[in-house]
Design a protein around this motif. Sequence first.
Motif, PDB file in Angstrom:
ATOM      1  N   LEU A 125     -11.460  18.395  10.573  1.00 12.67           N
ATOM      2  CA  LEU A 125     -10.745  17.140  10.372  1.00 12.67           C
ATOM      3  C   LEU A 125     -10.160  16.609  11.670  1.00 12.67           C
ATOM      4  N   ILE A 126      -9.488  17.467  12.400  1.00 18.00           N
ATOM      5  CA  ILE A 126      -8.804  17.043  13.621  1.00 18.00           C
ATOM      6  C   ILE A 126      -9.796  16.596  14.690  1.00 18.00           C
ATOM      7  N   GLN A 127     -10.912  17.317  14.807  1.00 15.86           N
ATOM      8  CA  GLN A 127     -11.899  16.978  15.828  1.00 15.86           C
ATOM      9  C   GLN A 127     -12.822  15.844  15.397  1.00 15.86           C
ATOM     10  N   GLY A 128     -12.759  15.491  14.116  1.00 17.88           N
ATOM     11  CA  GLY A 128     -13.546  14.369  13.651  1.00 17.88           C
ATOM     12  C   GLY A 128     -14.965  14.699  13.263  1.00 17.88           C
ATOM     13  N   THR A 159      -6.530  18.100  21.623  1.00 15.92           N
ATOM     14  CA  THR A 159      -7.013  16.721  21.594  1.00 15.92           C
ATOM     15  C   THR A 159      -6.249  15.865  22.599  1.00 15.92           C
ATOM     16  N   LYS A 160      -6.803  14.687  22.889  1.00 19.48           N
ATOM     17  CA  LYS A 160      -6.102  13.737  23.740  1.00 19.48           C
ATOM     18  C   LYS A 160      -5.026  13.031  22.914  1.00 19.48           C
ATOM     19  N   LYS A 161      -3.878  12.803  23.504  1.00 18.34           N
ATOM     20  CA  LYS A 161      -2.751  12.160  22.818  1.00 18.34           C
ATOM     21  C   LYS A 161      -2.521  12.794  21.450  1.00 18.34           C
ATOM     22  N   PRO A 162      -2.187  14.068  21.405  1.00 16.85           N
ATOM     23  CA  PRO A 162      -2.106  14.788  20.129  1.00 16.85           C
ATOM     24  C   PRO A 162      -1.094  14.217  19.152  1.00 16.85           C
ATOM     25  N   THR A 163       0.008  13.660  19.636  1.00 18.60           N
ATOM     26  CA  THR A 163       1.011  13.141  18.701  1.00 18.60           C
ATOM     27  C   THR A 163       0.530  11.870  18.005  1.00 18.60           C
ATOM     28  N   GLN A 164      -0.522  11.240  18.537  1.00 18.37           N
ATOM     29  CA  GLN A 164      -1.069  10.029  17.926  1.00 18.37           C
ATOM     30  C   GLN A 164      -2.320  10.312  17.095  1.00 18.37           C
ATOM     31  N   ARG A 210      -4.319   8.034  14.011  1.00 14.67           N
ATOM     32  CA  ARG A 210      -5.668   7.504  14.213  1.00 14.67           C
ATOM     33  C   ARG A 210      -6.612   7.959  13.109  1.00 14.67           C
ATOM     34  N   LEU A 211      -6.445   9.191  12.639  1.00 14.09           N
ATOM     35  CA  LEU A 211      -7.296   9.698  11.566  1.00 14.09           C
ATOM     36  C   LEU A 211      -7.033   8.978  10.243  1.00 14.09           C
ATOM     37  N   LEU A 212      -5.770   8.620  10.000  1.00 15.17           N
ATOM     38  CA  LEU A 212      -5.397   8.005   8.727  1.00 15.17           C
ATOM     39  C   LEU A 212      -5.693   6.513   8.675  1.00 15.17           C
ATOM     40  N   ARG A 213      -5.738   5.886   9.823  1.00 16.57           N
ATOM     41  CA  ARG A 213      -5.855   4.424   9.866  1.00 16.57           C
ATOM     42  C   ARG A 213      -7.057   3.875   9.086  1.00 16.57           C
ATOM     43  N   PRO A 214      -8.247   4.485   9.185  1.00 17.48           N
ATOM     44  CA  PRO A 214      -9.387   3.929   8.445  1.00 17.48           C
ATOM     45  C   PRO A 214      -9.240   3.990   6.923  1.00 17.48           C
ATOM     46  N   LEU A 215      -8.311   4.795   6.420  1.00 18.00           N
ATOM     47  CA  LEU A 215      -8.139   4.930   4.974  1.00 18.00           C
ATOM     48  C   LEU A 215      -7.427   3.726   4.361  1.00 18.00           C
ATOM     49  N   HIS A 248       5.189  10.340  14.023  1.00 14.29           N
ATOM     50  CA  HIS A 248       4.607   9.180  14.702  1.00 14.29           C
ATOM     51  C   HIS A 248       3.704   8.390  13.761  1.00 14.29           C
ATOM     52  N   ALA A 249       3.098   9.067  12.785  1.00 11.46           N
ATOM     53  CA  ALA A 249       2.178   8.383  11.870  1.00 11.46           C
ATOM     54  C   ALA A 249       2.905   7.660  10.746  1.00 11.46           C
ATOM     55  N   ALA A 250       4.065   8.167  10.326  1.00  6.75           N
ATOM     56  CA  ALA A 250       4.743   7.670   9.130  1.00  6.75           C
ATOM     57  C   ALA A 250       5.506   6.375   9.383  1.00  6.75           C
ATOM     58  N   ASP A 251       5.513   5.517   8.379  1.00  9.00           N
ATOM     59  CA  ASP A 251       6.395   4.345   8.391  1.00  9.00           C
ATOM     60  C   ASP A 251       7.796   4.731   7.945  1.00  9.00           C
ATOM     61  N   THR A 252       7.867   5.646   6.978  1.00  8.76           N
ATOM     62  CA  THR A 252       9.146   6.109   6.444  1.00  8.76           C
ATOM     63  C   THR A 252       9.088   7.613   6.251  1.00  8.76           C
ATOM     64  N   VAL A 253      10.161   8.290   6.635  1.00  8.66           N
ATOM     65  CA  VAL A 253      10.272   9.729   6.445  1.00  8.66           C
ATOM     66  C   VAL A 253      11.348   9.980   5.394  1.00  8.66           C
ATOM     67  N   LEU A 254      10.955  10.571   4.279  1.00  9.65           N
ATOM     68  CA  LEU A 254      11.892  10.936   3.215  1.00  9.65           C
ATOM     69  C   LEU A 254      12.348  12.361   3.460  1.00  9.65           C
ATOM     70  N   VAL A 255      13.650  12.543   3.568  1.00  7.75           N
ATOM     71  CA  VAL A 255      14.208  13.839   3.978  1.00  7.75           C
ATOM     72  C   VAL A 255      15.101  14.395   2.881  1.00  7.75           C
ATOM     73  N   PRO A 256      14.601  15.319   2.079  1.00  8.34           N
ATOM     74  CA  PRO A 256      15.479  15.962   1.088  1.00  8.34           C
ATOM     75  C   PRO A 256      16.415  16.953   1.773  1.00  8.34           C
TER      76      PRO A 256
END
Length: 247
Positions: free
Chosen positions: A61-64, A99-104, A108-113, A137-145
């Motif tokens: 998954l990570i390597q595509g 990977t290059k730019k690992p925090t991003q 990038r993997l989720l964007r096409p979904l 970095h990927a999330a719009d909102t982080v829910l923290v219980p």
Amino acid sequence: MRILATYNIKGGVGKTATAVNLSYLAARDGLRVLLADLDPQAAASYLLRIRPRVKGGGKALIQGSRELDAAIKGTDFENLDLLPADFTFRNLDLMLDATKKPTQRLARLLRPLGADYDLIFLDCPPGISLLSESVLHAADTVLVPIIPTTLSVRTLDQLTEFITGFDGERPEVLAFCSMIDRRKKLHKEIAERLPAERKDVATTAIPALSMIEQMAVERAPVAAFAPRSAAARAYAALWAEVCARGT
């Protein structure tokens, strides 16, 4: 497409129960929802009756070399799909680091979904790691219980301080009190005080109820097998508050 993550530095605070129940409620509202189980313990996969295995593992998954959508499974519930966990996810930090730019990378993997889903929930393992940073970095909102104790509030402060240090866009943080035992004076006091003092804490709280633990027996969201229970009402109230805040 919106991306929500359930995350906390600490474990055992109700992240997976929240992810499964809110994902179900969002799907019931008619949204196309994907729940991504990123925890190698695979609790969300178990609760939704999906075998925790991805062909090629996390590396593919990570390597595509394997597309995310090829690993996604349908669940028993309409509009709700699952990206199951895999035990190799325990090594995702190492895979991301290669990977290059690992925090991003996760973003990038989720964007096409976005063409297939309105909402993605990320159920994350605890701890501070390269994976968790990628999730944030990927999330719009982080829910923290958070369990309403002094140390848990300190952990929330650590997380918000960490996110403040990000360059560029930062996710919104919405914490909420979880696993509350209102017989405990400290739990009750903190659960009442925090939402009044902090805008990043929801007014809705999730109590410690045996019905939530019953999820592991029923292998389903609370609202699916006990829709009139106090637990189902609590999660419904939390989901309503998440929606009302525009997250």
